[in-house]
Enzyme design. Structure first.
Site, short mmCIF file in Angstrom:
data_model
loop_
_atom_site.label_atom_id
_atom_site.label_comp_id
_atom_site.label_asym_id
_atom_site.label_seq_id
_atom_site.Cartn_x
_atom_site.Cartn_y
_atom_site.Cartn_z
N LYS A 148 -4.02 1.84 -3.33
CA LYS A 148 -3.60 1.56 -1.95
C LYS A 148 -2.38 0.64 -1.92
O LYS A 148 -1.47 0.80 -1.09
CB LYS A 148 -4.77 0.92 -1.17
CG LYS A 148 -4.40 0.48 0.27
CD LYS A 148 -3.91 1.65 1.12
CE LYS A 148 -3.81 1.37 2.60
NZ LYS A 148 -2.94 0.35 3.05
N HIS B 19 0.50 2.78 -2.69
CA HIS B 19 0.75 3.59 -1.48
C HIS B 19 1.62 2.79 -0.51
O HIS B 19 2.61 3.29 0.04
CB HIS B 19 -0.59 3.96 -0.82
CG HIS B 19 -0.46 4.42 0.61
ND1 HIS B 19 -0.26 3.56 1.67
CD2 HIS B 19 -0.48 5.66 1.15
CE1 HIS B 19 -0.15 4.25 2.79
NE2 HIS B 19 -0.29 5.53 2.51
N SER C 93 -6.11 3.91 4.65
CA SER C 93 -4.77 4.05 5.24
C SER C 93 -4.81 4.95 6.47
O SER C 93 -5.62 5.87 6.57
CB SER C 93 -3.80 4.66 4.22
OG SER C 93 -2.52 4.79 4.82
N GLU D 259 5.29 3.33 0.93
CA GLU D 259 5.47 3.27 2.40
C GLU D 259 6.68 2.38 2.74
O GLU D 259 7.53 2.76 3.56
CB GLU D 259 4.17 2.71 3.01
CG GLU D 259 4.21 2.35 4.49
CD GLU D 259 2.91 1.64 4.91
OE1 GLU D 259 1.82 2.20 4.68
OE2 GLU D 259 2.97 0.53 5.48
C1 6PG Z 1 -1.76 1.82 6.08
C2 6PG Z 1 -0.78 0.67 6.16
C3 6PG Z 1 -1.43 -0.61 6.52
C4 6PG Z 1 -0.50 -1.82 6.53
C5 6PG Z 1 0.56 -1.80 7.57
C6 6PG Z 1 1.37 -3.08 7.70
O1 6PG Z 1 -1.79 2.44 5.02
O2 6PG Z 1 -2.45 2.09 7.07
O3 6PG Z 1 -0.19 0.50 4.91
O4 6PG Z 1 -2.45 -0.83 5.58
O5 6PG Z 1 -1.24 -2.93 6.76
O6 6PG Z 1 1.44 -0.75 7.31
O7 6PG Z 1 1.86 -3.53 6.48
P1 6PG Z 1 3.02 -4.63 6.44
O8 6PG Z 1 2.70 -5.64 7.50
O9 6PG Z 1 3.02 -5.23 5.08
O10 6PG Z 1 4.28 -3.88 6.76
#
Ligand code: 6PG
Length: 477
Positions: free
Chosen positions: A188, A191, A134, A195
């Site tokens: 993850k 997570h 992430s 998010e």
């Molecule tokens: C991270 C994010 C990443 C994720 C983007 C887009 O932890 O760096 O979670 O892995 O791919 O945030 O996710 P969405 O396209 O589903 O919003």
């Protein structure tokens, strides 16, 4: 570090944004990195642009040469699209591997795929690691948070390199071996679910200020910027504050005002909700955030509906900035509590023995949900969480006592004004469900027994299955 081994310390396959950034991060920390990519042209461009790091990097278009160039036992990190491409990659590369080699999937993979692949590798001398990464491109380049699932052997091999490239929180690397097989990818996924909820709740407060009080983007951005100095301090508040204050060079309008209100998603939020439901849980704040992205896609319907569906006509004063700040903090605590509840359920179901304090600690820096709250969560878990529910931890109970009244005022005002707060109101409803010793499922049980003789337990007897003495329905008039 001095390199005495023959061959590269690690191989990185997949030179998209994340793979390139991770390869450069390894190289910068002194590791020798072999790189490869399906489209060979990308390898030359990557090497040509690698600047000072070029001496630490070697590129191989041929898969056999790429594998051979890595010191044994090998660590090979894949940053490629999840799903079928990863299966095809495994199929193509395993013939070149030797006993003890580890393949690491650093993408946002479905943890079921990771479990299946790890199980298939058990019959071989190879190892499979599912590693959640992430922090986006910037994090990958300068310090991501990484959630590792796999064997102890693979972790021993990977650990020095992973700790070197990881984000540091007060000097502590934000990476850990969380459990076997799919544990890293599952953590993850959750997570990302958190998010989604956090992003949605920030957007809801933005919506209330915009539609309920007529504030412009820059004003709201400035308010979020102030919140960055308080208990809401986090990467997502910082990003939102900066985004709201950015100006579109083409029109001179706030950047957010020229963005179509339809959110994309790649699936990890949805997976969190699906897995929660499969385990008998409901991460309602996360579900609301996933649902809100879904509704956002129905742009044409919403535009057509606006003049057709009656608006709210109740009067309400918009709560002040302090209330909004507290409400958002309450929502953030409750969404995290739901996320950790799913992790607890999965840990029990898959026998992972997840360490929630450790998970909170590796989320304190590098990852997208990093925030001041996570430090408090790790302390709460270290001190012990009654009934496995974060909302019952003394420190969290105190914070909720301080913030939930504001959440109530904000949700009530928004309902009166007709501004939707799906994630904030879902988190409040969950809080109110969890704090009530006697809920309303007794009537649901009565209904089930009435029409289907499904039976119920009595309050005055332990166990057993009872059936109700139900009145007849009135005969149709
Ligand atoms: C991270 C994010 C990443 C994720 C983007 C887009 O932890 O760096 O979670 O892995 O791919 O945030 O996710 P969405 O396209 O589903 O919003």
């Amino acid at each position: 570090m001095t390199n005495t081994k023959t061959g590269a310390d690690i191989g990185v396959y997949g030179l998209g944004t994340m793979g390139s950034a991770l390869a450069l991060n390894f190289a910068e920390k002194g590791f020798r990195v072999a790189v490869s990519n399906r489209e060979a042209g990308w390898i030359d461009s990557f090497l040509a642009e690698s600047g000072d790091m070029a001496g630490q990097l070697e590129g191989h278009a041929d898969l056999a040469d790429f594998v051979k160039s890595i010191a044994r036992p090998r660590s090979i990190l894949f940053m490629i699209p999840s799903g079928a491409p990863m299966d095809a990659m495994i199929e193509a590369i395993t013939r070149y591997l030797d006993d003890g080699d580890t393949l690491i999937d650093g993408g946002n993979a479905d943890f079921h795929d990771t479990r299946r692949r790890a199980a298939a590798f058990e019959a071989t001398g190879f190892h499979y690691v599912g590693m959640g990464v992430s922090g986006g491109a910037e994090g990958a380049r300068h310090g991501p948070s990484m959630m590792v699932g796999g064997s102890a052997h693979s972790w021993d091999q990977l650990r020095p390199m992973a700790e070197a490239i990881a984000a540091k929180f007060e000097g502590i690397p934000c990476v850990a071996h969380l459990g076997p097989d799919g544990a890293g990818h599952f953590v993850k996924t959750v997570h990302n679910g958190i998010e989604y909820a956090d992003m949605q709740m920030i957007a809801e407060v933005y919506g209330l200020l915009r539609d309920g009080a007529g504030h412009d983007a820059a004003q709201i951005g400035a308010l979020f910027e102030r919140w960055q100095n308080g208990p809401l301090s986090s990467y997502l508040i910082e990003v939102s504050a900066a985004a709201l204050q950015s100006v579109d060079p083409k029109t001179g309008q706030p950047m957010v005002d020229v963005i179509r209100d339809q959110a994309g998603q790649k699936g990890t939020g949805r997976w969190t909700v699906i897995e929660a439901l499969k385990m008998g849980q409901s991460a309602s704040a996360i579900e609301a955030a996933v649902g809100a992205r879904g509704w956002s896609a129905e742009k044409e319907v919403r535009v057509a509906a606006e003049p057709l569906l009656a608006a709210a006509t109740l009067e309400a004063d918009l709560p002040g900035a302090d209330d909004l700040e507290r409400a958002l903090l309450a929502g953030r605590i409750l969404a995290h509590a739901q996320g950790y509840r799913i992790l607890t359920a999965a840990s029990d179901e898959f026998d992972w023995s997840l360490d929630f304090a450790q998970i909170s600690e590796i989320w304190r820096a590098g990852c997208i949900i990093r925030s001041a709250l996570l430090d408090a969560l790790s302390d709460a878990f270290r001190a012990g969480v009654p009934e496995g529910h974060l909302i019952l931890a003394p420190e969290m109970r105190a914070r909720l006592a301080d913030t939930v009244p504001a959440l109530r005022r904000v949700v009530a005002a928004a309902a009166s004004l007709g501004v939707a707060l799906p994630a904030l109101s879902a988190s409040l409803s969950w809080y109110d469900s969890m704090r009530r010793g006697r809920g309303t499922a007794n009537l649901v049980q009565a209904q089930r027994d009435f029409f289907g003789a499904h039976g119920f337990e009595r309050t005055d007897e332990a166990g057993g299955k009872h059936f109700g003495a139900w009145n007849d329905l009135a005969a149709p008039g």
